[in-house]
Design a protein around this motif. Sequence first.
Motif, PDB file in Angstrom:
ATOM      1  N   ASN A   1      40.001  71.195  91.272  1.00  0.00           N
ATOM      2  CA  ASN A   1      39.002  70.330  91.886  1.00  0.00           C
ATOM      3  C   ASN A   1      39.041  70.468  93.407  1.00  0.00           C
TER       4      ASN A   1
ATOM      5  N   ARG B   1      37.746  68.608  95.529  1.00  0.00           N
ATOM      6  CA  ARG B   1      37.796  67.274  96.119  1.00  0.00           C
ATOM      7  C   ARG B   1      39.072  66.546  95.675  1.00  0.00           C
ATOM      8  N   GLY B   2      40.119  67.298  95.444  1.00  0.00           N
ATOM      9  CA  GLY B   2      41.364  66.731  94.956  1.00  0.00           C
ATOM     10  C   GLY B   2      41.994  65.741  95.914  1.00  0.00           C
ATOM     11  N   ALA B   3      42.826  64.869  95.367  1.00  0.00           N
ATOM     12  CA  ALA B   3      43.415  63.766  96.127  1.00  0.00           C
ATOM     13  C   ALA B   3      44.365  64.224  97.228  1.00  0.00           C
ATOM     14  N   CYS B   4      44.868  65.451  97.151  1.00  0.00           N
ATOM     15  CA  CYS B   4      45.771  65.940  98.192  1.00  0.00           C
ATOM     16  C   CYS B   4      45.038  66.275  99.481  1.00  0.00           C
TER      17      CYS B   4
ATOM     18  N   GLY C   1      42.767  74.150  97.509  1.00  0.00           N
ATOM     19  CA  GLY C   1      43.366  73.583  96.305  1.00  0.00           C
ATOM     20  C   GLY C   1      42.852  74.205  95.018  1.00  0.00           C
TER      21      GLY C   1
ATOM     22  N   ALA D   1      46.665  68.905  88.520  1.00  0.00           N
ATOM     23  CA  ALA D   1      46.651  67.501  88.922  1.00  0.00           C
ATOM     24  C   ALA D   1      47.875  66.859  88.273  1.00  0.00           C
TER      25      ALA D   1
ATOM     26  N   TYR E   1      53.130  63.250  91.871  1.00  0.00           N
ATOM     27  CA  TYR E   1      52.247  63.044  93.027  1.00  0.00           C
ATOM     28  C   TYR E   1      52.907  62.182  94.100  1.00  0.00           C
TER      29      TYR E   1
ATOM     30  N   CYS F   1      52.370  66.576  97.048  1.00  0.00           N
ATOM     31  CA  CYS F   1      51.330  67.591  97.215  1.00  0.00           C
ATOM     32  C   CYS F   1      51.919  68.890  97.770  1.00  0.00           C
TER      33      CYS F   1
ATOM     34  N   THR G   1      48.104  69.985  93.439  1.00  0.00           N
ATOM     35  CA  THR G   1      47.029  69.899  94.429  1.00  0.00           C
ATOM     36  C   THR G   1      46.136  68.684  94.246  1.00  0.00           C
ATOM     37  N   ASP G   2      46.428  67.843  93.254  1.00  0.00           N
ATOM     38  CA  ASP G   2      45.546  66.714  92.962  1.00  0.00           C
ATOM     39  C   ASP G   2      46.336  65.664  92.191  1.00  0.00           C
TER      40      ASP G   2
ATOM     41  N   GLY H   1      47.168  61.721 100.386  1.00  0.00           N
ATOM     42  CA  GLY H   1      47.554  63.078 100.014  1.00  0.00           C
ATOM     43  C   GLY H   1      48.551  63.713 100.951  1.00  0.00           C
TER      44      GLY H   1
END
Length: 252
Positions: A44, A46-49, A55, A65, A70, A76, A99-100, A198
């Motif tokens: 993704n 738009r990952g959270a990291c 990513g 993910a 996490y 990350c 990465t997410d 992240g």
Amino acid sequence: MDFTVKSNCLMFMLMVLSCLVLSHSQYFISSRATYFGSPDCKGNPRGACGYGEYGRDVNDGYVAAVHRPYRNGTGCGGCYQVKCKAGGCTDEGVTVVATDFGIGDRTDFIFPARVYSKMAQADFEGELLSYGVVDIEYRRVPCDFGGSTLVFKIHEATKYPYYLAIIIVYPPGVYDVVGVQIWEEDSKTWRDMRKPYGAVWDMENPPKGEKITFRFSLSATGSVDNGEWMETPTFVSTSLQAGATFDTGIQL
């Protein structure tokens, strides 16, 4: 300020941290994993990291993910060896980069489908995919791509000298970055950067001047309580432009 380690005490602490790393990275944790998308699907962007397109493509797209690893973004960029426990799984499993953030049905890892299937022997890939969720075991391992030193990138939101944000691209070895500070020459103090999400660290009104020095607190367990500070070389402040990448030389 000198990047070279100057004291026997610090060298001793690094030796202790190395021992912690060995013990931390040698045991497997039992969990579950699932997957998303088609066999050619990537991660993704738009990952959270906060890695964006990086990513998706880092480590040849072998990304995941993660849930427990996490750790509010501290995990990350960490690499994990993941092995499925069903019949027909390989002994090596796959090595992925976190990465997410993501959690499924009591899972710690959510893979792109092609990564999930690589935990299986060639004639078992289809059956593994049909399970949807599988029992796994995983452990933190050093990353073997992109070098072994701590690397950070100037985040796209940066508007230096008014606002500075960095993103940790490669954490060194199996260490987590649990703190970042910038030296302020006028007050002779280290100023803390904030971690908004992240792998991103930021600061409003960062120190000004021709030269900028960062230091990073590195932990073998992800805890701020046992982090050890390592200082970078001095960077020219005019180079702190969005998209620039810096190799700190910190290697553990």
